[in-house]
Design an enzyme around this catalytic site. Structure first.
Site, short mmCIF file in Angstrom:
data_model
loop_
_atom_site.label_atom_id
_atom_site.label_comp_id
_atom_site.label_asym_id
_atom_site.label_seq_id
_atom_site.Cartn_x
_atom_site.Cartn_y
_atom_site.Cartn_z
CB CYS A 41 -3.53 -8.22 58.76
SG CYS A 41 -4.97 -8.65 57.80
NE ARG B 16 1.74 -10.36 60.55
CZ ARG B 16 2.00 -11.41 61.31
NH1 ARG B 16 3.24 -11.81 61.46
NH2 ARG B 16 1.04 -12.05 61.93
CD1 TRP C 69 -3.03 -12.41 52.01
CD2 TRP C 69 -4.42 -13.38 53.47
NE1 TRP C 69 -3.38 -13.63 51.51
CE2 TRP C 69 -4.24 -14.26 52.38
CE3 TRP C 69 -5.26 -13.77 54.51
CZ2 TRP C 69 -4.85 -15.49 52.30
CZ3 TRP C 69 -5.87 -15.01 54.44
CH2 TRP C 69 -5.67 -15.86 53.34
CG ASN D 235 -2.80 -10.33 62.49
OD1 ASN D 235 -3.32 -11.01 61.61
ND2 ASN D 235 -1.73 -10.73 63.14
N GLY D 236 -6.25 -10.98 62.69
CA GLY D 236 -6.88 -12.16 63.28
C GLY D 236 -8.28 -12.34 62.71
CD GLU E 148 9.49 -26.21 47.81
OE1 GLU E 148 8.38 -26.61 48.17
OE2 GLU E 148 9.89 -25.05 48.03
CE LYS F 35 8.70 -22.02 46.68
NZ LYS F 35 8.96 -22.75 47.88
CD GLU G 134 4.79 -19.54 47.12
OE1 GLU G 134 5.68 -20.39 46.92
OE2 GLU G 134 4.52 -19.09 48.24
CG HIS H 209 -0.94 -46.20 37.26
ND1 HIS H 209 -1.38 -47.46 36.94
CD2 HIS H 209 0.37 -46.34 37.58
CE1 HIS H 209 -0.40 -48.33 37.08
NE2 HIS H 209 0.68 -47.67 37.47
CE LYS I 191 8.68 -16.14 54.31
NZ LYS I 191 9.00 -17.17 53.30
#
Ligand code: M6R
Length: 605
Positions: free
Chosen positions: A2, A27, A73, A99-100, A480, A484, A487, A503, A600
């Protein structure tokens, strides 16, 4: 996560706060809201969805001077208008953003309900608003005069009942040009502008309006109003406010003609890596103590997400080239596995934002075990930068898109520079030179893979699952690439080490599978080609990224990479994978900067 915002002074408070929130949107962006006092009414406007939705509901030109805002968020309670901030106290006079996480909110909530004060949302935040509001009412009932000092006294006392992390800001209708705040754990910055004061979760969000800013410390409480920034410690001792001047990087927040920040930041990646490399040699030598790698030590790397993938390359290089063992862990696992650390341990923490809660927790743990801590971060003054013993910086510039792209390249650059430094200390010769890296980075500067990737985009867009394979260093780049695409494009992606296919994972492959393979390691050509045969035989469509196109491998698609030394290849192979993500997102009509459910900076565990 947030983002919280506040502005007091000037005539366009709503506009200012909306602009600050725009810069904090990275955020969180599942809902947002603002509050202000107009004609003695406390007005709260909230909206579900990203800030564009809130923008449609507010009149930015309304003449109000003191406003708070929030972009969310969701942690407690689903994204909804009801759960969106600001939250109100029971008297309807106090509006609060947070925020928290308040860990004991259930206990506090039941305490409130015993007093007949009921919460209407699923959030932990509402409890803070209700507690402070109720305590002010109690004070009023004793006949006390309610001014800024009394509110602060109430605030300090109520914070004592809360466990967890918070940055909060609130308005109280009877004191309409004051914004009260408190910080513990979550970031909060205050700033002084011309005839106005500001607060925000991050200095980049307010620095354009400010002549100076100050990052608050844990335990700080206080208020801003038109002219003043007043800060107190927990015991209400007034603190001196030393504002610092700030570097302006206004360009970072403009799209500068690009369709998205992801697009812009992929293009900026090589520049950031070159800048990091240029500065790293000197900065590593001046930051780290001379003897740090000279005595016995055990080396550990900890990070999350993309930063961890860069860390995996660090481990591979340090072990392969320097024969120094390195342990690597997800920060979220490291902290709880009782890691074997001592005063001989050197722990490296990679984090673009420098704010990731999991990684920060590991820094604290490592320090408590007596280990030496080194941070690698892109943000000066970030919490990890401040917490570690020594901090090395990457120079990717502000990264806005949720997907990390240019920061990854800058992290690689710093890692390679660190490997050079270590090689120097240990008197070892490497299989590549710094010149190999700068040479390849310059070659990649204007390279764009759209024309090579174009013919595969529709196919990839249709996939619900996609596989990435590589061996050696390519495996970590495959990881990576997979992250990407999952996401940003919402495609299930998995990376396999080529040799591991048989395997188990090969069982997943059939004639509708699409596999992105990476082959850059000369010594592994035969082995990787065998893996590609195995995939072909099961009907998979293999799209191969390789500089060795002359081998004419039998594959569905071929993307030619720049030729470079084996150990330097991640710079070459990641570029088309980052671009692939961008183009597939565009085909799917997804906003590549704000993938669903993510934010982010991950400032909660
Ligand atoms: O700021 P950090 O580097 O600590 O962030 C770590 C991860 O959250 C981050 O890399 C995340 O995985 C990215 N969104 C991936 O693109």
């Amino acid at each position: 996560m947030c983002g919280i915002a506040g502005c007091s002074g000037g005539k366009r408070g709503i506009k200012s706060v909306m602009n600050i929130l725009t810069r904090l949107e990275y955020r969180g962006y599942d809902s947002s809201g603002i509050a202000y006092v107009e004609n003695n009414d406390l007005c709260v406007i909230k909206s579900l969805g990203n800030l564009q939705c809130l923008r449609r509901e507010v009149s930015e030109n309304t003449n109000v001077d003191t406003v708070i805002g929030h972009t969310r968020w969701a942690t407690h309670g689903k994204p909804s208008i009801q759960n969106a901030h600001p939250h109100l106290d029971a008297s309807g006079r106090l509006a609060l953003v947070h925020n928290g996480i308040i860990e004991n909110y259930q206990l506090l909530r039941s305490g409130l309900s015993k007093q007949g004060i009921l919460c209407n949302t699923e959030t932990d935040t509402e409890v803070i608003a209700k507690l402070i509001g109720a305590a002010i009412v109690e004070k009023e009932e004793t006949g006390a005069i309610i001014n800024a000092k009394t509110v602060l006294t109430v605030l300090a006392k109520q914070l004592g009942f809360m466990k967890g992390s918070y940055a909060i800001a609130f308005l109280f209708r009877p004191l309409p040009n004051y914004i009260f705040f408190a910080k513990n754990g979550s970031p909060l910055v205050v700033g002084q502008g011309q005839g106005a004061t500001f607060l925000a979760s991050d200095e980049n969000a307010i620095k354009e309006n400010c002549t100076g800013v100050l990052r608050l410390k844990d335990g700080d409480i206080g208020y801003i109003n038109y002219e003043n920034i007043c800060i107190y410690d927990k015991k209400l001792n007034k603190k001196k406010v030393h504002l610092s001047k700030i570097d302006q990087d206004v360009e970072a927040f403009n799209l500068s003609g690009y369709s998205s920040f992801l697009n812009k930041e992929i293009a900026e990646g090589i520049g950031g890596a070159l800048k990091t490399l240029r500065r790293a040699k000197k900065e590593i030598a001046s930051t780290l103590p001379d003897n740090i790698f000279l005595t016995d030590f055990d080396l550990h790397i900890t990070a999350c997400g993309t930063a961890l993938h860069a860390g995996r390359i660090a481990k591979y290089l340090i072990e392969r080239e320097l024969r120094i063992p390195v342990s690597i862990d997800f920060a979220s696992e490291f902290k709880y596995k009782k890691p074997i650390l001592s005063n001989k341990s050197i722990c490296i923490f990679l984090s673009q934002s420098g704010e990731t809660a999991d990684t920060l927790g590991c820094v604290e743990l490592a320090k408590s075990c007596g280990a030496t801590t080194i941070g690698i971060t892109n943000v000066k003054g970030s919490r990890i930068a401040e917490a570690v013993d020594y901090c090395l910086y990457t120079y990717a510039g502000v990264e806005i898109s949720v997907a990390s792209t240019k920061a990854y390249l800058a992290q690689l650059a710093l890692i390679y520079a660190l490997v050079f430094y270590l090689a120097g200390v240990k008197g070892k010769k490497l299989s590549f030179s710094l010149h190999d890296i700068t040479y390849i980075l310059h070659r990649l500067e204007n390279r764009n893979y759209l024309s090579s990737l174009n013919k595969y985009l529709n196919l990839i867009k249709q996939q619900s699952s996609l596989y990435f394979v590589g061996r050696g260093i390519d495996y970590f780049v495959a990881m990576e690439g997979a992250l990407k695409l999952k996401e940003i494009c919402y495609i299930h992606c998995e990376a396999f080490a080529g040799g591991e296919l048989k395997h188990g994972s090969l069982a997943l492959i059939n004639d509708s599978s699409v596999v992105v393979a990476i082959l850059t390691q000369k010594s592994l050509i035969d082995k990787m080609l065998n893996n590609i045969h195995e995939l072909n035989s099961r009907g998979a469509k293999v799209i191969l990224l390789t500089p060795f196109t002359k081998l004419a491998p039998e594959v569905f698609g071929l993307i030619k990479l720049e030729r470079c030394r084996d150990m330097v290849s991640p710079f070459c192979s990641i570029k088309p994978l980052q671009e692939l993500t961008l183009y597939v997102a565009q085909k799917k009509g997804i906003d590549p900067d704000k993938p669903r459910n993510l934010a982010k900076s991950v400032t909660v565990e």
